[in-house]
Design a protein around this motif. Structure first.
Motif, PDB file in Angstrom:
ATOM      1  N   TRP A  42      13.047  70.826  30.532  1.00  0.00           N
ATOM      2  CA  TRP A  42      11.856  70.703  31.386  1.00  0.00           C
ATOM      3  C   TRP A  42      12.078  71.352  32.738  1.00  0.00           C
ATOM      4  CZ3 TRP A  42       7.028  69.770  30.039  1.00  0.00           C
ATOM      5  CH2 TRP A  42       6.796  69.170  28.804  1.00  0.00           C
ATOM      6  N   LEU A  55       7.283  60.510  22.259  1.00  0.00           N
ATOM      7  CA  LEU A  55       7.894  61.753  22.757  1.00  0.00           C
ATOM      8  C   LEU A  55       6.809  62.758  23.165  1.00  0.00           C
ATOM      9  CD1 LEU A  55      10.126  60.271  21.042  1.00  0.00           C
ATOM     10  CD2 LEU A  55      11.108  62.486  20.603  1.00  0.00           C
ATOM     11  N   CYS A  56       5.968  62.318  24.112  1.00  0.00           N
ATOM     12  CA  CYS A  56       4.684  62.990  24.329  1.00  0.00           C
ATOM     13  C   CYS A  56       4.743  64.307  25.080  1.00  0.00           C
ATOM     14  CB  CYS A  56       3.710  62.045  25.034  1.00  0.00           C
ATOM     15  SG  CYS A  56       4.270  61.495  26.667  1.00  0.00           S
ATOM     16  N   GLU A  98       7.965  59.268  27.226  1.00  0.00           N
ATOM     17  CA  GLU A  98       8.638  60.547  27.457  1.00  0.00           C
ATOM     18  C   GLU A  98       9.780  60.322  28.442  1.00  0.00           C
ATOM     19  OE1 GLU A  98       8.435  63.997  26.563  1.00  0.00           O
ATOM     20  OE2 GLU A  98      10.077  64.020  28.011  1.00  0.00           O
ATOM     21  N   VAL A  99      10.961  60.910  28.168  1.00  0.00           N
ATOM     22  CA  VAL A  99      12.083  60.746  29.107  1.00  0.00           C
ATOM     23  C   VAL A  99      11.944  61.589  30.366  1.00  0.00           C
ATOM     24  CG1 VAL A  99      13.934  59.952  27.589  1.00  0.00           C
ATOM     25  CG2 VAL A  99      13.478  62.410  27.784  1.00  0.00           C
ATOM     26  N   SER A 157      13.242  56.091  27.560  1.00  0.00           N
ATOM     27  CA  SER A 157      13.517  56.478  26.177  1.00  0.00           C
ATOM     28  C   SER A 157      12.656  55.640  25.244  1.00  0.00           C
ATOM     29  CB  SER A 157      14.989  56.251  25.838  1.00  0.00           C
ATOM     30  OG  SER A 157      15.171  56.408  24.440  1.00  0.00           O
ATOM     31  N   ILE A 158      12.199  56.234  24.175  1.00  0.00           N
ATOM     32  CA  ILE A 158      11.397  55.479  23.203  1.00  0.00           C
ATOM     33  C   ILE A 158      12.184  54.283  22.673  1.00  0.00           C
ATOM     34  CG2 ILE A 158      12.044  56.933  21.210  1.00  0.00           C
ATOM     35  CD1 ILE A 158       9.070  56.363  20.230  1.00  0.00           C
ATOM     36  N   ARG A 205       3.656  64.639  16.731  1.00  0.00           N
ATOM     37  CA  ARG A 205       3.916  66.081  16.607  1.00  0.00           C
ATOM     38  C   ARG A 205       5.056  66.396  17.586  1.00  0.00           C
ATOM     39  NH1 ARG A 205       4.116  70.728  20.113  1.00  0.00           N
ATOM     40  NH2 ARG A 205       4.332  72.449  18.646  1.00  0.00           N
ATOM     41  N   GLY A 206       6.084  67.060  17.092  1.00  0.00           N
ATOM     42  CA  GLY A 206       7.235  67.334  17.955  1.00  0.00           C
ATOM     43  C   GLY A 206       7.944  66.048  18.340  1.00  0.00           C
TER      44      GLY A 206
HETATM   45  N1  SAH Z   1       5.168  65.895  21.469  1.00  0.00           N
HETATM   46  C1  SAH Z   1       5.220  66.876  22.531  1.00  0.00           C
HETATM   47  C2  SAH Z   1       6.647  67.205  22.996  1.00  0.00           C
HETATM   48  C3  SAH Z   1       7.580  67.703  21.910  1.00  0.00           C
HETATM   49  S1  SAH Z   1       9.234  68.107  22.447  1.00  0.00           S
HETATM   50  C4  SAH Z   1       4.444  68.105  22.132  1.00  0.00           C
HETATM   51  O1  SAH Z   1       3.957  68.148  21.010  1.00  0.00           O
HETATM   52  O2  SAH Z   1       4.332  69.036  22.935  1.00  0.00           O
HETATM   53  C5  SAH Z   1      10.058  66.519  22.399  1.00  0.00           C
HETATM   54  C6  SAH Z   1       9.914  65.726  23.689  1.00  0.00           C
HETATM   55  O3  SAH Z   1      10.592  64.488  23.539  1.00  0.00           O
HETATM   56  C7  SAH Z   1      10.527  66.385  24.931  1.00  0.00           C
HETATM   57  O4  SAH Z   1       9.545  66.451  25.931  1.00  0.00           O
HETATM   58  C8  SAH Z   1      11.686  65.460  25.324  1.00  0.00           C
HETATM   59  O5  SAH Z   1      11.862  65.406  26.721  1.00  0.00           O
HETATM   60  C9  SAH Z   1      11.238  64.131  24.746  1.00  0.00           C
HETATM   61  N2  SAH Z   1      12.293  63.192  24.338  1.00  0.00           N
HETATM   62  C10 SAH Z   1      13.454  63.470  23.706  1.00  0.00           C
HETATM   63  N3  SAH Z   1      14.122  62.353  23.394  1.00  0.00           N
HETATM   64  C11 SAH Z   1      13.368  61.309  23.835  1.00  0.00           C
HETATM   65  C12 SAH Z   1      13.514  59.883  23.803  1.00  0.00           C
HETATM   66  N4  SAH Z   1      14.579  59.300  23.244  1.00  0.00           N
HETATM   67  N5  SAH Z   1      12.523  59.131  24.326  1.00  0.00           N
HETATM   68  C13 SAH Z   1      11.433  59.684  24.889  1.00  0.00           C
HETATM   69  N6  SAH Z   1      11.237  61.033  24.955  1.00  0.00           N
HETATM   70  C14 SAH Z   1      12.194  61.828  24.438  1.00  0.00           C
END
Ligand code: SAH
Length: 236
Positions: free
Chosen positions: A23, A59-60, A80-81, A124-125, A142-143
């Protein structure tokens, strides 16, 4: 066999620090400025005629779909972290927000739109539970599952299952490519694994598979890249 195919990724770990760094340096090729066409296309299956839902974005990042759904009158919760990701989200949509600590989670805070219908947890989630965030009628993943370290997948899914209301729906986007040619993330999660991770708790239907191959994937050394969309229904 699929097990052997994904073996090359199973020990890969991306640390929280590495995500924060992505980021900071703007290494966020996963972000879709225009939002995801598969959510637009299959929103009806997710909502199933219901309005005013509580919708979770694990993980938004700064997913613009959070704004879409909030504008439709749903209440959106994300986690989101990266605080930067969350601040960018509010800034890029010119949404005023306020910050509050989360008493149950040390070091965590929420960034909440002043209008009240977008609440983003910065932590963290794995720090969340239904006693903190409640349960959800719908999830857009997604992601998220594909970004979770392979060693944490079971833990992630078990947690997600505890956050689902009765009669809730979960749209899941996975990716498919040759995992021997790219280390991920995103990680390759085969359909057989989706079934073993979620199978006992919901009905799983594959809605579609789309070709998403681009120059980025060619540079990764791949020669195909698909997105696979599933709807998971958590029946009563
Ligand atoms: N869902 C989003 C981001 C995908 S990338 C989209 O579709 O655009 C994955 C994201 O998860 C990253 O922004 C990362 O910072 C976050 N992430 C990674 N591990 C995490 C955790 N344990 N808890 C919360 N967020 C996390």
């Amino acid at each position: 066999p699929e097990g052997a195919d994904t073996g090359s990724q199973k020990d890969r770990v991306v640390t929280e620090e590495e995500w924060l760094q992505k980021w900071e340096t703007g290494n966020i090729g996963f972000h879709k400025e225009q939002g995801h066409p598969l959510l637009q296309k299959h929103l009806d299956v997710l909502l199933n005629g219901r309005s005013g839902l509580r919708i979770f974005f694990p993980l938004c990042g700064k997913a613009v779909e959070m704004k879409w759904l909030a504008d439709m009158g749903h209440s959106v919760v994300g986690v989101e972290v990266s605080e930067q990701a969350l601040k960018d989200f509010f800034a890029e949509h010119s949404l005023p927000y306020c910050e509050e600590p989360v008493p149950e989670i040390s070091g965590a805070k929420t960034l909440q739109s002043t209008s009240g219908n977008i609440s983003l947890y910065c932590c963290s989630i794995y720090d969340l539970s239904s006693s903190v965030v409640g349960k959800f009628d719908a999830v857009w993943d997604r992601g998220a599952l594909v970004a979770v370290n392979p060693c944490d997948r079971q833990r992630y899914v078990s947690l997600m299952i505890t956050l689902m209301e009765k009669n809730s729906s979960y749209l899941l986007v996975t990716v498919s490519y040759d995992p021997n040619k790219h280390k991920g993330p995103p990680f390759y999660v085969p359909e057989s694994e989706i079934k073993s991770l979620f199978g006992n708790h919901c009905e799983i239907k594959c809605l579609e598979q789309v070709d998403d191959f681009s120059d980025k994937h060619r540079r990764w050394g791949l020669d195909y890249f698909l997105e696979v969309l599933y709807i998971l229904k958590f029946v009563a």
